[in-house]
Design a protein around this motif. Structure first.
Motif, short mmCIF file in Angstrom:
data_model
loop_
_atom_site.label_atom_id
_atom_site.label_comp_id
_atom_site.label_asym_id
_atom_site.label_seq_id
_atom_site.Cartn_x
_atom_site.Cartn_y
_atom_site.Cartn_z
N GLU A 159 41.34 41.26 36.14
CA GLU A 159 42.13 42.05 37.08
C GLU A 159 42.82 41.15 38.10
N ASN A 160 42.09 40.17 38.60
CA ASN A 160 42.65 39.26 39.58
C ASN A 160 43.78 38.43 38.98
N VAL A 161 43.61 38.00 37.74
CA VAL A 161 44.66 37.24 37.06
C VAL A 161 45.95 38.07 36.98
N LYS A 162 45.81 39.31 36.58
CA LYS A 162 47.00 40.17 36.46
C LYS A 162 47.67 40.38 37.81
N SER A 172 31.94 40.70 35.41
CA SER A 172 32.58 39.60 36.15
C SER A 172 33.84 39.13 35.45
N LEU A 173 33.81 39.08 34.12
CA LEU A 173 34.99 38.68 33.36
C LEU A 173 36.11 39.70 33.53
N ASN A 174 35.78 40.99 33.51
CA ASN A 174 36.80 42.02 33.72
C ASN A 174 37.41 41.92 35.11
N GLN A 198 38.74 32.91 35.46
CA GLN A 198 38.56 33.78 34.30
C GLN A 198 37.98 32.99 33.13
N LYS A 199 38.46 31.78 32.95
CA LYS A 199 37.93 30.93 31.88
C LYS A 199 36.45 30.63 32.10
N ASN A 200 36.09 30.37 33.36
CA ASN A 200 34.68 30.10 33.69
C ASN A 200 33.81 31.33 33.40
#
Length: 462
Positions: free
Chosen positions: A218-221, A212-214, A168-170
């Protein structure tokens, strides 16, 4: 007093902010998961239940002591002839066999104490106790293997969350670069230096970066909530420690394949085999008889007098005269009970148990082979991950340099938008690879610990 309240409020505020600022480490996550996870709690209760069952099985072989007090009112007409009290429904009246029915009635009472004790069971008592012990041991080992597997699951979920946050940071960095690129293209297009299509394509690139950031968010959550479930806590956004991003495990030597024998999962399979073998030993003992000792003491009272057989008026309906005991009897004895047809039934039970034990052994062998193969694969994955971990920073450095060069050329009108976009993709992919490769090194080490059955292989490198 007001000053004291202000000091206390400040202290509480500082303590609260400190607790929220503290980041969650893998060790903390594992400890919370072991303490809170419902399945582990349930299996701990099963262990306690099994320990109580052990005591219950021992007490099953205590003597049976029965005390009875009975008071009745009725007639005592007797009759010569056979009688079977089927299912306990027959009336146990005793008296003279008179030529005709009469309705003389009085009170009566029976008081008795009975003891029955299987004093020798030809080994069944011992085998049942040993079976109960083996089953409780199986549950204890099941708890241990559940705890071990839960440690692995939490560590894996933690690494997945860390990887998703890094990605996500990338993606955020990629969006920032795309916005810079868009601002340059828009400015040049506005000033007529570049065609408007460059600005349009740069805008599309920004949109793609936002999408891509969104997706990364979603994957982080998703990974975050998976970890909270394993930790046994309510869903909340976790602040995890990122020290593993810059830390590399050092002790990555090849592990002896025989270490899988101590894997808690295999130990659980062994305990199931031991329970099956103990059940087989108990079944073999069921062929044998049971030697029992018994004793009875009883006292009886009756409103019918001793000469009632010759004088049908020799009885009283007085309650107290009827229930007062005036005759006592005792009985002592030994008995042996052997159901011969049990032999035919037990034969099939023993055969079934032997097949079950064979199945348990096959499951053990198959699982052991899987762990040996997993251990070998983990060593290869670690070696390759180490090599990739060395190459990843070089790839990022080269991609960053290429991107910087193309951006400088684009600013000066020496490169096209396609050239810059390609280097943007390359840099984003290189940064993504770097994060994934490094986390893969830790995941490979975790895979090795899972196969070897030793969480410390992973834990000591943290």
């Amino acid at each position: 007093m007001l000053k004291l309240n202000l000091v206390l409020s400040l202290a509480v505020s500082l303590a609260t902010s400190t607790s929220f600022a503290q980041k969650l480490t893998i060790r903390d996550a594992v400890d919370q998961g072991l303490a809170n996870y419902g399945i582990i709690k349930a299996k701990a209760y099963y262990v306690q239940s099994a320990l109580q069952t052990n005591e219950q099985v021992k007490r099953d072989f205590w003597p049976n002591l029965t005390v009875v007090a009975q008071q009745d009112y009725g007639t005592i007409n007797g009759q010569n002839g056979p009688l079977y009290g089927f299912g306990g429904l027959g009336v146990a009246s005793s008296g003279a066999a008179l030529p005709e029915q009469n309705w003389n009635s009085a009170f009566g009472a029976l008081y008795l104490a009975n003891i029955n004790w299987d004093i020798y069971t030809f080994g069944r008592r011992k085998e049942r106790i040993e079976l109960s012990k083996a089953d409780s041991k199986r549950l204890e080992i099941d708890l241990q293997q559940e705890q071990f597997q839960h440690k692995i699951k939490i560590a894996a979920a933690y690494l997945n969350l860390l990887a998703s946050q890094r990605l996500q940071k990338n993606q955020q960095k990629n969006l920032d670069r795309a916005l810079v690129f868009f601002n340059i293209a828009a400015t040049k297009a506005k000033n007529g230096i570049l065609p408007g299509v460059d600005s349009t394509l740069a805008s599309a690139e920004v949109s793609r970066a936002k999408i891509s950031l969104n997706q990364a968010g979603e994957n982080v959550k998703e990974q975050n909530n998976k970890l909270t479930v394993l930790m046994g806590i309510n869903a909340t956004d976790l602040q995890i420690d990122t020290a593993l991003v810059t830390k590399t495990p050092t002790q990555l030597l090849t592990t002896d394949p025989t270490l899988v024998d101590n894997n808690p999962v295999l130990q659980y399979y062994k305990s199931r085999i031991e329970v099956g073998e103990q059940q087989l030993r108990l079944s073999n003992k069921e062929y044998l008889p049971t030697l029992s000792a018994f004793g009875v003491f009883q006292a009886r009272g009756s409103g019918f007098k001793s000469d009632y057989t010759t004088d049908l008026h020799a009885f009283t309906r007085n309650y107290w005269d009827g229930i007062r005991p005036n005759r006592q009897n005792y009985l002592l004895g030994l008995g042996i009970n052997w159901n011969i047809t049990t032999i035919a039934r037990i034969n099939k039970k023993i055969s079934a148990q032997r097949y079950t034990n064979d199945a348990l052994r096959e499951e053990y062998q198959t699982t052991a082979a899987q762990f040996v193969a997993q251990l070998d694969a983990a060593d290869v994955k670690i070696r390759l991950a180490q090599q990739s971990d060395i190459e990843a920073p070089r790839q990022v450095s080269a991609a960053q340099q290429a991107y910087n060069q193309k951006m400088a050329m684009y600013k000066n009108g020496l490169a096209t938008l396609v050239d810059v976009t390609q280097t943007l993709y390359t840099l984003n992919r290189a940064e993504t690879d770097r994060e994934i490769v490094h986390i893969n090194l830790w995941q490979s080490l975790l895979l090795k610990a899972a196969a070897a059955g030793d969480f410390d292989i992973f834990n000591k490198e943290l």
